[in-house]
Structures are given as C-alpha cells and as structure tokens.
Enzyme design. Sequence first.
Site, short mmCIF file in Angstrom:
data_model
loop_
_atom_site.label_atom_id
_atom_site.label_comp_id
_atom_site.label_asym_id
_atom_site.label_seq_id
_atom_site.Cartn_x
_atom_site.Cartn_y
_atom_site.Cartn_z
N HIS A 110 1.00 -1.14 -0.07
CA HIS A 110 -0.05 0.10 -0.16
C HIS A 110 0.69 1.17 -0.14
O HIS A 110 0.54 2.29 -0.72
CB HIS A 110 -0.96 0.07 1.21
N ASP A 117 -5.37 5.69 2.29
CA ASP A 117 -5.66 4.19 2.19
C ASP A 117 -7.14 4.01 2.57
O ASP A 117 -7.33 4.28 3.68
CB ASP A 117 -4.62 3.43 2.77
#
Length: 493
Positions: free
Chosen positions: A23, A128
């Site tokens: 990520h 995120d």
Amino acid sequence: MASPPSQWGDLHFVLIPLMCAGHFIPMVDIASLIAQHQVKVTIVTTPLNASRVGATVSRASASGLPVRLLEVEFPSTEAGIPEGCENLDALPNMALMTNFMAATGMLQTPIERLLKEVTPPPSCIVSDRNLFWTGNLARDLGIPRVLFDGKSCFNNLCMYNLHLYKPHEKVADRSELFTIPGMPGNIKFTRAQLHSDFNSPSNVNMEEIRKPIREESEAAHGVIINSFEELETEYVKAYKKTNEGTRSWCIGPVSLCNKNMLDISQRGNRSSEDESRFLGWLNSHPPRSVIYACLGSLNRVKPDQMKELGRGLELSKSPFIWVIRGANQGEQLKRWLWEDGFEERVKGRGLLIRGWVPQVLLLSNPSVGGFLTHCGWNSTLEGISAGVPMVTWPLFGEQFYNEKVLVEVLQVGVSVGAKEVVHLGEEDMHGDMVKEEDVRVAVDEVMSGDDEVTKRRKRAKELAKKAREAVEEGGSSYVNIKKYIEYIGEAQS
Ligand code: UDP
C-alpha cells in the site's frame, strides 16, 4: 521529468498511506505522478517508513517535483507494539495486526495538528481505504477525501457484487464453485477462495473491522486505482457503474513512473544484499531463461510449504531466483536449506536471496522469463508491466481474484492449483498444501517452449506494451491523473 508550471499551482495533495509495502510503495509512486503535474504533494508517514523512501523522495524533489515527506511519531508503546515495528512487514507476529491498526488510528490527532499548520493548506487527502479515520480528518479540514485502493477494478467489482448478491451464501460447501452475478464473463469462485469479508478468519469478527471502512469508503469523494483501462476494460466499465466506482480514476501501473536505475532499485526499500551478486548471476543466463519466485512482503508461509516450493523449483527445468523473506527464515527452514544441503545442491542453477529485493529491477532483467507470484496486486501488475508470463500461487486477501485475472481473463498465467485462502496468522491451521510436483508442472508449463507457451509469452508482451502506452503522455492513465487533479481543482475553486 516535471511538466511546466500548471494552473493548479496552489493545489496541495496530502497522501496518507497504510504502512505496509503493498500500500505504501504505490502511494510514493502516486506522489511523484501527481507532482509531475506541478501540484504540491506531501506524504505523511512515520520516521521508519520515511527512511525507506527518503532518498527517492529527495531525488524527486531535487529534480524539480514539488513533493516532500512529513513525519509523525508512531505510537508503538501506547499500542503495545515492539519498538521499531512501524510497518506491517516488521511485526513479529500477525496477532499484533489489530494493535497495529489501532496505532494508525492514533495518528489522527497529530496529523490533524500538522495539516492545520502547513502551507498552502491541503486541498485534498488521498488515503488508504483501510485508514477509515482519515474520513473524519478530511471533514474536520473541510476538504475531500479520495481513497487509494491498492486493488484492481475486477477486485472491486467482485467485492461489490458479493456484498450485493451474496452468491456464496447459497452454496452448501466451501469447495463448491459458484458464479458471481454482475461480473462480465462467467467468473466462478469457491467460498474458500474469497476475501476475508466473506470467508472469515476463525477468531476475528470481520464485520466489526470492516464496517467503518465500508462506511467511510461510501462517504469518500472518489477512488484512485492502480490499474489501466486497457488491462481490464470490461471490469473498469462495470465498476464505474457502481456507486463507489462512479468517480474512479485508473492511473497505473504506477511503478512505471520510476525511470532511472536508482529509483527502480531503491523503490520502497534498500536491497538487503549487494545487487551486483544477483545481477551478475542473472546476466550470466540466457534471455528469458530464469524463473523469479517471490511471495510478496507479508507472507508467513510455513516451513513445510516453503520446502515444497523449493523442491518444486529444484525439480523444474529452469534456473531460478528464490526470495526468502525474514519471516520465513525460521530455524527449521534454515536447517533444511543449509544442513540438508538444498542450497549446495542447486548451486549455480538456483540463487537464494534473503530479505528485501528490488523486485521491479529484477523483473526488468532480460534473463527473467517467468514470475512465480503470490498474486498481490502490485506484483501482478509489475509482472504484467515487465511482460513476463506468471506462475500463480495466491495466498490471502484478494489474491485469488488476481489469479483469476491472470489465468482466465488475460491468459498470461498458469496456476499451481492453490485451493483456499490462508489468512495471515493462520498458516499453521492449514493442512492442504501445494506440493512440489504442482510447482514443477506449473513452472515447466510457463517456461518451456511449446506453442501455447509462445502464445502466452506474446500476450504478456502485448500487455506490457499497453501498460507503457497508458502511462505515457496522452495515454489513458496519464489523462486520468489530469482529470483527477482537475476534479479536485474545480472542487476547490
Ligand atoms: N517488494 C519488493 N521486494 C521484496 C518484496 C516485495 O520490491 O522483496 C514489493 C513488490 O514489488 C510490490 C510490493 O512490495 O510492489 C508488494 O505488494 P504486493 O501487492 O505484490 O503484495 P503484498 O506484499 O502486499 O502481499
């Protein structure tokens, strides 16, 4: 590298990544992609994560891109996490994952304090999907929050349709195949292969964890996707018709923003070994002869299963590179590799690398002709961008969906035949293993020279070409970044 000053000179995008390689690394790429349009970008993260990419960001900044890192302390002690574990890949065990996510939530107040002081004031937060509390943060600052989703449109559409139609609840058995309604093509899965939202780890209440993430995803202003339209055209179109996908922008493959050798080799972290050892080894092999095997940054594959993988590579006809990450290097595996003579037996034909490797650099080496991957979406896309066919071995998360994309939709992968998700932290509970023979057969099928192999290789090369075209000026992903920036610019004006 940088484009001329743009009309968006006052825009300031704040990127808040989840601290784990899959990520975090693409977010750093996204920072430079946005900054290439002369929009100011700040990446907010903790000191140890900042140190992994500090040199890369400094180089980008020195080349004229308006990008920087800002640090906030990681609350290890308050969250009950050992000092020095600021990234999911560094946790001593996955039982600490809940503490880790709680620690990320504690960053809200210090980040808010920081962002109230910065100039120009932030125009938007890109964060995120899992950092749901950034929804509150954005509301407090009065700016839009755009999700970064480290997944494909195929994945997002699967998740959407599974939530909507619940086809998995209509099958009696975990291993029974069923079709997911609403997916272009006849896409079938078993319940055992589904993401943890629909296939819970044994002792975790997934609903409690997922609910705030889902609610804040629905409240977000849009989604940035690391994919490109030409890769999964039908799925992009169908996803855009969902509530969440209406404002989504495919801007990948983001790894292709790394153009110079230093950026490619230091992407996300420093190599744990001297690169000249494995680059020299690779260069001594013929083009497309080597299979590169790496199961990503988080896996905790148990020693018996690692041995099956190692034996499968040994039995195959190809030279290989096998990456063994720290968490896999328990005493049992170490003994097998050294005392039982594995490493000695494969000497010359097999190269073992322990720890972090520069994956994109390795994949781009002409001697690499195949990639044995756990099908993390980044690895999947990096394999596609490198134009190599893949051996697919999904482990956890949404990786079975990514395998489906590689094997059935794009037809550039051959499966080792893994049957069920092995949730992180539950590796010891699974008896059903992939066997050495499964690995050998899949590797030989990808690497040998018959007609089907040549066609697969050709398809992989064509996709790599499309990937490059998508990120070049005027390409679909390039245009989508501009559209995304314009959307935020217009929202601000
Ligand atoms: N990666 C790397 N070197 C390693 C292990 C991983 O560069 O030794 C990178 C890889 O290139 C990818 C990311 O880490 O960009 C892993 O993300 P992915 O989605 O493939 O899988 P995850 O690690 O999240 O399971």
